[in-house]
Design an enzyme around this catalytic site. Structure first.
Site, PDB file in Angstrom:
ATOM      1  N   PRO A 107      17.274 -13.325 -24.800  1.00  0.00           N
ATOM      2  CA  PRO A 107      16.264 -12.390 -25.330  1.00  0.00           C
ATOM      3  C   PRO A 107      16.538 -10.965 -24.892  1.00  0.00           C
ATOM      4  O   PRO A 107      16.858 -10.703 -23.733  1.00  0.00           O
ATOM      5  CB  PRO A 107      14.954 -12.903 -24.721  1.00  0.00           C
ATOM      6  CG  PRO A 107      15.218 -14.334 -24.393  1.00  0.00           C
ATOM      7  CD  PRO A 107      16.662 -14.420 -24.029  1.00  0.00           C
ATOM      8  N   CYS A 108      16.415 -10.034 -25.836  1.00  0.00           N
ATOM      9  CA  CYS A 108      16.785  -8.650 -25.527  1.00  0.00           C
ATOM     10  C   CYS A 108      15.836  -8.016 -24.518  1.00  0.00           C
ATOM     11  O   CYS A 108      16.199  -7.047 -23.860  1.00  0.00           O
ATOM     12  CB  CYS A 108      16.833  -7.809 -26.797  1.00  0.00           C
ATOM     13  SG  CYS A 108      15.262  -7.674 -27.658  1.00  0.00           S
ATOM     14  N   GLN A 109      14.614  -8.564 -24.372  1.00  0.00           N
ATOM     15  CA  GLN A 109      13.687  -7.969 -23.411  1.00  0.00           C
ATOM     16  C   GLN A 109      14.214  -8.035 -21.981  1.00  0.00           C
ATOM     17  O   GLN A 109      13.768  -7.309 -21.112  1.00  0.00           O
ATOM     18  CB  GLN A 109      12.331  -8.697 -23.455  1.00  0.00           C
ATOM     19  CG  GLN A 109      11.613  -8.568 -24.779  1.00  0.00           C
ATOM     20  CD  GLN A 109      11.926  -9.737 -25.701  1.00  0.00           C
ATOM     21  OE1 GLN A 109      13.050 -10.227 -25.718  1.00  0.00           O
ATOM     22  NE2 GLN A 109      10.954 -10.155 -26.493  1.00  0.00           N
ATOM     23  N   SER A 110      15.183  -8.924 -21.759  1.00  0.00           N
ATOM     24  CA  SER A 110      15.685  -9.088 -20.389  1.00  0.00           C
ATOM     25  C   SER A 110      16.741  -8.069 -20.015  1.00  0.00           C
ATOM     26  O   SER A 110      17.153  -7.997 -18.868  1.00  0.00           O
ATOM     27  CB  SER A 110      16.282 -10.504 -20.241  1.00  0.00           C
ATOM     28  OG  SER A 110      17.454 -10.634 -21.019  1.00  0.00           O
TER      29      SER A 110
END
Length: 504
Positions: A107-110
């Site tokens: 996930p790109c949020q990480s």
């Protein structure tokens, strides 16, 4: 060259199927593309329970009931060690012996919370992977790479990772992979160039063990379209960041995206070409008349009027995922206020146009009341507000311009997103006579999932799984290129792509 790497390369050169592990797998868009290219799915790690069950139902349906249950478990990658995972799958002994390729999209949020320095440490300090906070999910991806010693890697994510929190994450991950013994490259690819009826731009990163001395990372396109301005704009923003990074001599991992031209390529698959053989859902359909849960237990037969095109035949007859007489998930949302708005919208109309049409229809309704009853309801009255609620959506058209969009029949769909799980207004069906949002199966078609691929429902989780997925046709093109590099043989599909590229 380590013995494990040497043995893996030899077995692949001897013609054995490459074994792939899918991390952050979702329902299995990447897994399906790799299976179609001749890879064997070892298993997956997926946090969402519905998606994990979908993956197991599609890729381990011939397993025992016990193993189906094992594969269908939702797993937190932070809490799951590679050796324990493989043991659960029945793969004992040295974990480096069981997986040839690791794929997935953290996930790109990480991404923003770990910088270049941290990534560069990983080869010297493997313990950095352990006990990661939730924000460092893609460090877990690299942990699996280090523990399993795959010969190839595929990572996918949104274009924003090229400038996320001030970091070009793709460059940083490539540096970390270089330190772990891999040659890595990344680029941006649009699914529409690979036969998917959807204009979906994503970053793809591919890496091979240095011992393979690979020279080619990404597949040539098979289809062409002149992308709308918005897609060119987002690509140019990302490219600007990349070009700045390339001023640094060390940052040489970026590969220019392919830019197909009309000559020699098939035209892009349109929404109508993708969907026209699915049964219409008319105004008298129970789905449009009744609220209630949408289960996937009723067969909807295919429309008999349509002559099948190449894409439709592929979706109906995908090997191991043939559909038979029809589909079970051709289900839509119950949106009684909005059907009349959908019917009046023009192709390409978005929320401001929809809001204006709704306002016009509300005014027509007020005029009708005045004609019949001799008086219009006064603004602010209970009657006025009740009538208004039947026509006017509650969102500010100035703040939510992209919330709604009616598809064009003669163009591929715009990008399907995960929020399909909450509403489907971003993909209103192009056929005004049907006046509705797309069904679960239509969303799956636009992502190039074959009709025999089963999604664990009900409707909202299925939409979310589809919106989050990598399109299988896109994944298959990447898998064929990877397999070519691993085995030294060129697939028929890749030969055809090369011929087309030579004619441009």
């Amino acid at each position: 060259m380590s013995m494990t790497i040497q043995q893996k390369i030899q077995r692949l050169r001897d013609g054995e199927a490459p074994r792939v592990l899918d991390l952050f797998a979702g329902c299995g868009g990447i897994s399906l593309g790799f299976q179609a290219a001749g890879f064997k799915n070892v298993g997956a790690v997926e946090f969402d329970p519905a998606a994990a069950r979908s993956h197991a139902m599609n890729f381990h349906r011939d397993a025992s009931d016990t193993m189906k249950e094992v594969h269908g478990q939702a797993r937190d990658i932070v809490q799951t060690e590679p050796v324990d995972l493989l043991r659960e799958f029945g793969l004992e002994g040295d974990p480096t012996e069981h997986v040839d390729v690791v794929v997935g999209g953290p996930p790109c949020q990480s991404f923003a919370r770990v910088g270049r320095a941290k990534l560069r440490e990983v080869a010297e300090h493997p313990e950095a992977y352990l006990n990661d906070p939730r924000g460092n999910l893609y460090l877990r991806y690299l942990h699996y790479v280090q523990e399993l010693s795959p010969v190839a890697i595929l990572m996918e994510n949104v274009p924003d990772v090229l400038n996320y929190g001030g970091h070009n994450i793709a460059e940083e991950v490539c540096e970390a992979l270089r330190d772990l013994g891999y040659d890595a490259r990344y680029t941006m690819l649009n699914a529409v160039f690979y036969g998917v009826p959807e204009m979906r731009e994503r970053m793809f990163l591919v890496a091979f063990r240095k011992e393979l001395s690979c020279t080619d990372w990404f597949p040539d396109p098979s289809h062409w379209i002149n992308l709308p301005r918005g897609y060119h704009g987002s690509r140019q923003v990302a490219m600007k960041t990349i070009k700045q990074d390339l001023l640094d001599d060390e940052t040489r991992f970026f590969v220019d995206p392919p830019e197909p031209e009309p000559a020699g390529f098939k035209p892009a698959v349109t929404a109508k070409q993708a969907l026209s053989d699915l049964a219409p859902i008319a105004d008298d359909s129970e789905q449009k008349l009744k609220k209630g849960p949408r289960r996937f237990d009723l067969l909807t037969h295919y429309s008999q009027s349509a002559r099948l095109n190449e894409f439709q035949r592929a979706m109906r007859h995908w090997p191991d995922f043939e559909a038979g007489e029809g589909v079970y998930d051709h289900v839509i949302r119950y949106l009684p206020r909005d059907y009349k708005i959908f019917a009046r919208m023009k192709p390409g109309d978005q929320y401001p146009q929809a809001f204006r049409l709704a306002s016009e229809m509300f005014e027509e309704r007020l005029n009708e009341i005045e004609r019949v009853e001799g008086k219009r309801p006064s603004e602010g009255s209970a009657r006025f507000e009740k009538e208004k609620k039947n026509f006017i959506p509650p969102y500010d058209p100035g703040k939510f311009p992209n919330k709604w969009r009616k598809m064009e029949s003669d163009q591929p769909a715009r990008t399907l997103m995960a929020h399909l799980g909450k509403d489907s207004y971003s993909h209103i069906h192009y056929d005004s006579r049907q006046a509705r949002t797309i069904s679960v199966r239509e969303a799956a078609r636009l992502q190039s999932f074959p009709d025999g691929f089963i999604f664990q429902g009900p409707m909202n989780p299925a939409f979310r799984q589809i919106g989050n997925a990598v399109p299988p046709l896109m994944a298959r093109a990447l898998a064929e290129k990877i397999k070519e590099q691993l085995t030294g043989t060129v697939t028929d599909v890749e030969k055809n792509r090369a011929k087309k590229a030579d004619t441009v």
